[in-house]
Write a protein that holds these residues in place. Sequence first.
Motif, PDB file in Angstrom:
ATOM      1  N   ILE A   1       0.728  -1.271   0.024  1.00 44.58           N
ATOM      2  CA  ILE A   1       0.086  -0.070  -0.033  1.00 44.58           C
ATOM      3  C   ILE A   1       0.726   1.447   0.002  1.00 44.58           C
ATOM      4  O   ILE A   1       0.376   2.059  -0.698  1.00 44.58           O
ATOM      5  CB  ILE A   1      -0.969  -0.089   1.210  1.00 44.58           C
ATOM      6  N   ILE A   2       2.082   1.024   0.734  1.00 44.01           N
ATOM      7  CA  ILE A   2       2.916   2.261   0.645  1.00 44.01           C
ATOM      8  C   ILE A   2       3.467   2.352  -0.727  1.00 44.01           C
ATOM      9  O   ILE A   2       3.609   3.732  -1.065  1.00 44.01           O
ATOM     10  CB  ILE A   2       3.848   1.987   1.794  1.00 44.01           C
ATOM     11  N   GLY A   3       3.966   1.554  -1.340  1.00 42.09           N
ATOM     12  CA  GLY A   3       4.195   1.524  -2.644  1.00 42.09           C
ATOM     13  C   GLY A   3       3.331   2.208  -3.547  1.00 42.09           C
ATOM     14  O   GLY A   3       3.754   3.175  -4.419  1.00 42.09           O
ATOM     15  N   GLY A   4       1.976   1.780  -3.479  1.00 39.41           N
ATOM     16  CA  GLY A   4       0.864   2.395  -4.201  1.00 39.41           C
ATOM     17  C   GLY A   4       0.787   3.924  -3.963  1.00 39.41           C
ATOM     18  O   GLY A   4       0.804   4.636  -4.857  1.00 39.41           O
TER      19      GLY A   4
ATOM     20  N   LEU B   1      10.135   2.003   7.176  1.00 38.75           N
ATOM     21  CA  LEU B   1      10.097   1.552   5.572  1.00 38.75           C
ATOM     22  C   LEU B   1       9.854   2.460   4.686  1.00 38.75           C
ATOM     23  O   LEU B   1      10.525   2.548   3.520  1.00 38.75           O
ATOM     24  CB  LEU B   1       9.545   0.252   5.410  1.00 38.75           C
ATOM     25  N   PRO B   2       8.625   3.549   5.033  1.00 38.80           N
ATOM     26  CA  PRO B   2       8.428   4.169   3.830  1.00 38.80           C
ATOM     27  C   PRO B   2       9.523   5.304   3.539  1.00 38.80           C
ATOM     28  O   PRO B   2       9.500   5.909   2.388  1.00 38.80           O
ATOM     29  CB  PRO B   2       6.932   4.704   4.059  1.00 38.80           C
ATOM     30  N   PHE B   3      10.464   5.664   4.697  1.00 40.63           N
ATOM     31  CA  PHE B   3      11.265   6.817   4.433  1.00 40.63           C
ATOM     32  C   PHE B   3      12.452   6.399   3.582  1.00 40.63           C
ATOM     33  O   PHE B   3      13.016   7.434   3.069  1.00 40.63           O
ATOM     34  CB  PHE B   3      11.743   7.136   5.775  1.00 40.63           C
ATOM     35  N   TYR B   4      12.667   5.160   3.473  1.00 41.66           N
ATOM     36  CA  TYR B   4      13.777   4.756   2.225  1.00 41.66           C
ATOM     37  C   TYR B   4      13.496   5.200   0.894  1.00 41.66           C
ATOM     38  O   TYR B   4      14.314   5.915   0.445  1.00 41.66           O
ATOM     39  CB  TYR B   4      13.938   3.289   2.514  1.00 41.66           C
ATOM     40  N   THR B   5      12.269   4.937   0.637  1.00 36.77           N
ATOM     41  CA  THR B   5      11.860   5.377  -0.926  1.00 36.77           C
ATOM     42  C   THR B   5      11.753   6.763  -0.777  1.00 36.77           C
ATOM     43  O   THR B   5      12.235   7.372  -1.904  1.00 36.77           O
ATOM     44  CB  THR B   5      10.316   5.222  -1.062  1.00 36.77           C
TER      45      THR B   5
ATOM     46  N   SER C   1      15.657  -9.978  10.190  1.00 33.31           N
ATOM     47  CA  SER C   1      14.692  -8.611  10.182  1.00 33.31           C
ATOM     48  C   SER C   1      14.172  -8.322   8.999  1.00 33.31           C
ATOM     49  O   SER C   1      14.811  -7.920   7.901  1.00 33.31           O
ATOM     50  CB  SER C   1      15.484  -7.731  10.861  1.00 33.31           C
ATOM     51  N   ALA C   2      12.896  -8.138   8.823  1.00 32.00           N
ATOM     52  CA  ALA C   2      12.124  -7.524   7.798  1.00 32.00           C
ATOM     53  C   ALA C   2      12.583  -6.162   7.452  1.00 32.00           C
ATOM     54  O   ALA C   2      12.403  -5.774   6.349  1.00 32.00           O
ATOM     55  CB  ALA C   2      10.708  -7.760   7.965  1.00 32.00           C
ATOM     56  N   VAL C   3      12.953  -5.244   8.723  1.00 35.02           N
ATOM     57  CA  VAL C   3      13.170  -4.113   8.342  1.00 35.02           C
ATOM     58  C   VAL C   3      14.444  -3.871   7.817  1.00 35.02           C
ATOM     59  O   VAL C   3      14.741  -2.895   6.868  1.00 35.02           O
ATOM     60  CB  VAL C   3      13.298  -3.528   9.926  1.00 35.02           C
ATOM     61  N   VAL C   4      15.538  -4.692   8.029  1.00 38.10           N
ATOM     62  CA  VAL C   4      16.831  -4.692   7.548  1.00 38.10           C
ATOM     63  C   VAL C   4      16.749  -5.001   6.170  1.00 38.10           C
ATOM     64  O   VAL C   4      17.117  -4.010   5.157  1.00 38.10           O
ATOM     65  CB  VAL C   4      17.870  -5.377   8.358  1.00 38.10           C
ATOM     66  N   MET C   5      16.258  -6.285   5.912  1.00 42.01           N
ATOM     67  CA  MET C   5      16.307  -6.667   4.680  1.00 42.01           C
ATOM     68  C   MET C   5      15.506  -5.895   3.617  1.00 42.01           C
ATOM     69  O   MET C   5      15.476  -5.644   2.373  1.00 42.01           O
ATOM     70  CB  MET C   5      15.920  -7.931   4.333  1.00 42.01           C
ATOM     71  N   GLY C   6      14.276  -5.362   4.202  1.00 40.18           N
ATOM     72  CA  GLY C   6      13.210  -4.652   3.373  1.00 40.18           C
ATOM     73  C   GLY C   6      13.869  -3.296   3.045  1.00 40.18           C
ATOM     74  O   GLY C   6      13.569  -2.883   2.131  1.00 40.18           O
ATOM     75  N   GLY C   7      14.311  -2.665   4.071  1.00 40.47           N
ATOM     76  CA  GLY C   7      15.021  -1.327   4.045  1.00 40.47           C
ATOM     77  C   GLY C   7      15.839  -1.369   2.865  1.00 40.47           C
ATOM     78  O   GLY C   7      16.208  -0.406   2.204  1.00 40.47           O
ATOM     79  N   LEU C   8      16.979  -2.163   2.915  1.00 41.59           N
ATOM     80  CA  LEU C   8      18.156  -2.408   1.784  1.00 41.59           C
ATOM     81  C   LEU C   8      17.452  -2.699   0.715  1.00 41.59           C
ATOM     82  O   LEU C   8      18.111  -2.359  -0.354  1.00 41.59           O
ATOM     83  CB  LEU C   8      18.934  -3.365   2.620  1.00 41.59           C
ATOM     84  N   ALA C   9      16.445  -3.506   0.300  1.00 38.23           N
ATOM     85  CA  ALA C   9      16.060  -3.866  -0.672  1.00 38.23           C
ATOM     86  C   ALA C   9      15.424  -2.567  -1.656  1.00 38.23           C
ATOM     87  O   ALA C   9      15.653  -2.280  -2.706  1.00 38.23           O
ATOM     88  CB  ALA C   9      15.013  -4.851  -0.627  1.00 38.23           C
TER      89      ALA C   9
END
Length: 468
Positions: free
Chosen positions: A90-93, A144-148, A425-433
């Motif tokens: 949803i954040i991506g959208g 996570l949204p702040f990475y984008t 961690s979903a935060v580490v892997m997700g943020g780096l991705a």
Amino acid sequence: MTKFKFPSAYTILFVLIALVAALSWVVPAGKYEMTMNEALGKEVPVAGTYKQVDSNPQGLVDVLLAPVDGLYNHETYEAGAIDVALFILIIGGFLGIVTKTGAIDAGIERVTDRLRGREEWMIPILMALFAAGGTIYGMAEESLPFYTLLVPVMMAARFDPVVAAATVLLGAGIGTLGSTINPFATVIAANAAGIPFTDGIWLRVAILVVGWVICVAYVMRYAKMVRQDPSRSLVADKMEENKAHFLGNKGQEMLEFTTTRKIVLGIFAGAFAVMIYGVAVLGWWMAEISGVFLASAIIVGLISRMSEEQLTSNFIDGARDLLGVALIIGIARGIVVIMDKGMITHTILHGAEGMVSGLSTVVFINVMYWLEVVLSFLVPSSSGLAVLTMPIMAPLADFANVGRDLVVTAYQSASGIVNLVTPTSAVVMGGLAIARVPYVRWLKWVAPLLAILTVLITVALSLGAVLA
């Protein structure tokens, strides 16, 4: 000769799932007796009640089902990380719609133009804000949204995606490591240990402040180096690819900062403000804040006069960009699923219980820290680790003449430092991705900082034990 290429995050996580499954065939299965802790509203293990149980070794089918169960348990129908994964989509959208309006690009251009020559000062300011979120309410998935958002800002300022990722991950991470009133770490751990969460708070404040200064200096040093010589960037080989991905909408001329774009940016900032208030004050979680961003996406589309087809297609395109991140979250959670189903989590905890018995104060608290480090890799959830370990470890501190508050500090410091790098961690892997920073390169870059922070924590815990 073909040059070796390190596998992707997906492969690394699948290998870890398989390794944990293999351990379930070797490590004896065991379990503590559990009792309901009314203050926590959760069941906690009872010290001294560990016993071996029938093993439940995990096979190939379990390994293949682990990512699915990581998102949603197919046997018990209990939610795993599905709420976080849907939140990411949803954040991506939402970001897809906002980006299409040109509001973010126009805003970035104004910020970088005004900060020209002083761009590095964004780093300490933003890291202070993220650290505040970490120490107050354990900012994690919400980051996570702040990475984008930050990657294009940092790239426009002539830095690289590593600077953006480090600003968010290390900022929120050092805040969580030095938690003061974080209800999902310090408060839960203190309650499970049977002490007020304010006990030992000044030592945690000292760790927070000194740790923040160290992290800011580390990131700023790298950022200045990259700006002076882009070839020294950790992701220099991906420079053109990243520019096309994150700055693809930028032309040669500055975008017009129209009234509509200003309103869109206002809604954009307002959505994040509502999210932070909802999590910190109202106790919201993924469902509620996902609703905030879904509503914000619709409002932005209407204000920008998008047609129904444009709004939905832009939303889907944005969600598609973060689909890989959502999948990584499920796979990472699958490691914990295998451990729990294989009945080896409590066995590992029981081994830790035996290792700290009969040690001197300084040795006890440092061994306790390293045991929590190991357990943090296996249980990346700070609240889950607190509920699991504090009822066992805190009473042992009494026999070593160590304050229980110091055990809480050791736990949260260990959990905090591990959650800067752990692949579970979903935060580490997700943020780096999201930032497109390869995991192995991140490990190599952050390793010296982890060593410095470890020295800081060791000194702080040792002094706490001596001065108690």
